[in-house]
Write an enzyme that holds these catalytic residues in place. Structure first.
Site, mmCIF file in Angstrom:
data_model
loop_
_atom_site.group_PDB
_atom_site.id
_atom_site.type_symbol
_atom_site.label_atom_id
_atom_site.label_comp_id
_atom_site.label_asym_id
_atom_site.label_seq_id
_atom_site.Cartn_x
_atom_site.Cartn_y
_atom_site.Cartn_z
ATOM 1 N N SER A 193 0.832 -1.214 0.000
ATOM 2 C CA SER A 193 0.000 0.000 0.000
ATOM 3 C C SER A 193 0.863 1.259 0.000
ATOM 4 O O SER A 193 0.483 2.276 -0.607
ATOM 5 C CB SER A 193 -0.976 0.003 1.182
ATOM 6 O OG SER A 193 -0.302 0.166 2.402
ATOM 7 N N ARG A 223 12.790 -7.756 5.304
ATOM 8 C CA ARG A 223 14.076 -8.399 5.561
ATOM 9 C C ARG A 223 15.028 -7.353 6.110
ATOM 10 O O ARG A 223 14.987 -6.186 5.713
ATOM 11 C CB ARG A 223 14.689 -8.947 4.260
ATOM 12 C CG ARG A 223 13.972 -10.126 3.676
ATOM 13 C CD ARG A 223 14.713 -10.620 2.451
ATOM 14 N NE ARG A 223 16.030 -11.157 2.782
ATOM 15 C CZ ARG A 223 16.266 -12.431 3.087
ATOM 16 N NH1 ARG A 223 15.288 -13.309 3.066
ATOM 17 N NH2 ARG A 223 17.486 -12.838 3.374
ATOM 18 N N ASN A 244 13.708 4.160 4.234
ATOM 19 C CA ASN A 244 12.710 3.231 4.795
ATOM 20 C C ASN A 244 11.599 4.016 5.469
ATOM 21 O O ASN A 244 11.824 5.137 5.948
ATOM 22 C CB ASN A 244 13.382 2.318 5.828
ATOM 23 C CG ASN A 244 12.429 1.271 6.376
ATOM 24 O OD1 ASN A 244 11.645 0.675 5.634
ATOM 25 N ND2 ASN A 244 12.485 1.047 7.686
ATOM 26 N N HIS A 246 9.042 3.456 8.696
ATOM 27 C CA HIS A 246 8.874 2.598 9.871
ATOM 28 C C HIS A 246 7.639 3.072 10.644
ATOM 29 O O HIS A 246 7.485 4.277 10.887
ATOM 30 C CB HIS A 246 10.123 2.686 10.763
ATOM 31 C CG HIS A 246 10.016 1.838 11.990
ATOM 32 N ND1 HIS A 246 10.238 0.480 11.969
ATOM 33 C CD2 HIS A 246 9.675 2.146 13.261
ATOM 34 C CE1 HIS A 246 10.050 -0.003 13.177
ATOM 35 N NE2 HIS A 246 9.710 0.980 13.993
HETATM 36 C C1 GRF Z 1 3.968 -0.469 6.796
HETATM 37 O O1 GRF Z 1 3.378 -0.226 8.040
HETATM 38 C C2 GRF Z 1 5.419 -0.122 6.839
HETATM 39 O O2 GRF Z 1 5.718 0.976 7.634
HETATM 40 C C3 GRF Z 1 5.985 -1.358 7.478
HETATM 41 O O3 GRF Z 1 5.269 -2.431 6.884
HETATM 42 C C4 GRF Z 1 3.996 -1.959 6.478
HETATM 43 C C5 GRF Z 1 3.896 -2.245 5.019
HETATM 44 O O4 GRF Z 1 2.617 -2.018 4.513
HETATM 45 N N1 GRF Z 1 7.407 -1.424 7.329
HETATM 46 P P1 GRF Z 1 2.396 -2.000 2.938
HETATM 47 O O5 GRF Z 1 2.984 -3.279 2.369
HETATM 48 O O6 GRF Z 1 3.036 -0.779 2.387
HETATM 49 O O7 GRF Z 1 0.884 -2.003 2.764
#
Ligand code: GRF
Length: 210
Positions: free
Chosen positions: A13, A91, A107, A109
């Site tokens: 997403s 990963r 990234n 988070h």
């Molecule tokens: C998000 O909350 C991101 O911050 C975390 O994993 C989730 C991934 O969601 N690292 P998506 O695959 O982007 O829907």
């Protein structure tokens, strides 16, 4: 045109939010690839539906983390990315790979770093009795979830809120934060090393920044 590679493992997403912003705001960027370590990642099908080039680099049976990273690094080098955007890539990347792309791996988070690094951040925030929570976009360095912060956005945790509700609200916030920060990087309005920027929204805070 700056070359973007997005790495995903799951729903994608955030990748979709980035792709939509790229189209809407006409980013000076070329989507070189959406790569996944999981061939069945739902986000890969979504990327294909958008016409984005995709690729899968799955770990081989018994393959060490270093060996996987080496294959991934070689694939990335062949793509010559200006930016490698981790968007739910589940990963941990090793130091040799990160050093090959220093300053180019970003990234998102789902917590207000440095609070709650690692997994299950929403549960961690609730168990700690936090009243605010949110998301952080940061440069990736070898130490996990510890790289220089590029931007954060936060929300208030509602009294009695459960993990599911909090996760959904933070994810919606991520979908605004990540494109905003990447857009600023691409436009040169933000440079890695500038320090954190906060969302200008009413519900933002700078309280968790260091
Ligand atoms: C998000 O909350 C991101 O911050 C975390 O994993 C989730 C991934 O969601 N690292 P998506 O695959 O982007 O829907």
């Amino acid at each position: 045109m700056q070359r973007l590679v997005v790495l995903i493992s799951g729903q994608g997403s955030n990748m979709l939010a980035l792709a939509e912003a790229a189209r809407r705001e006409r980013w000076p960027a070329q989507w070189v690839a959406v790569l996944s370590d999981k061939s069945q990642a739902p986000g890969l099908a979504k990327a294909r539906d958008l016409g984005l080039p995709t690729g899968v680099i799955e770990p081989l049976p018994g393959e060490s983390r270093l060996a996987y990273d080496e294959r991934l690094a070689q694939a990335l080098e062949a793509l010559a990315p200006d930016w490698i955007l981790l968007a739910g890539f589940m990963r941990i990347l090793g130091e040799p790979l990160i050093r090959r792309f220093t300053g180019r791996i970003i990234n998102i988070h789902p917590s207000l770093l440095p609070a709650f690094p690692g997994l299950h951040t929403h549960r961690q925030a609730l168990q700690a009795g936090a009243t605010r929570h949110g998301a952080t976009v940061h440069l990736v360095i070898p130490a996990l979830d510890a790289g220089p912060i590029l931007g954060q956005d936060s929300l208030s945790i509602a009294p009695g809120e459960d993990e599911r509700s909090l996760a959904a609200r933070v994810l919606a916030l991520e979908h605004r934060l990540y494109p905003r920060i990447v857009g600023e990087l691409l436009e040169g309005q933000l440079r890695p090393g500038d320090g954190p920027k906060q969302q200008g929204a009413r519900d933002s805070t700078v309280g968790a920044l260091t």
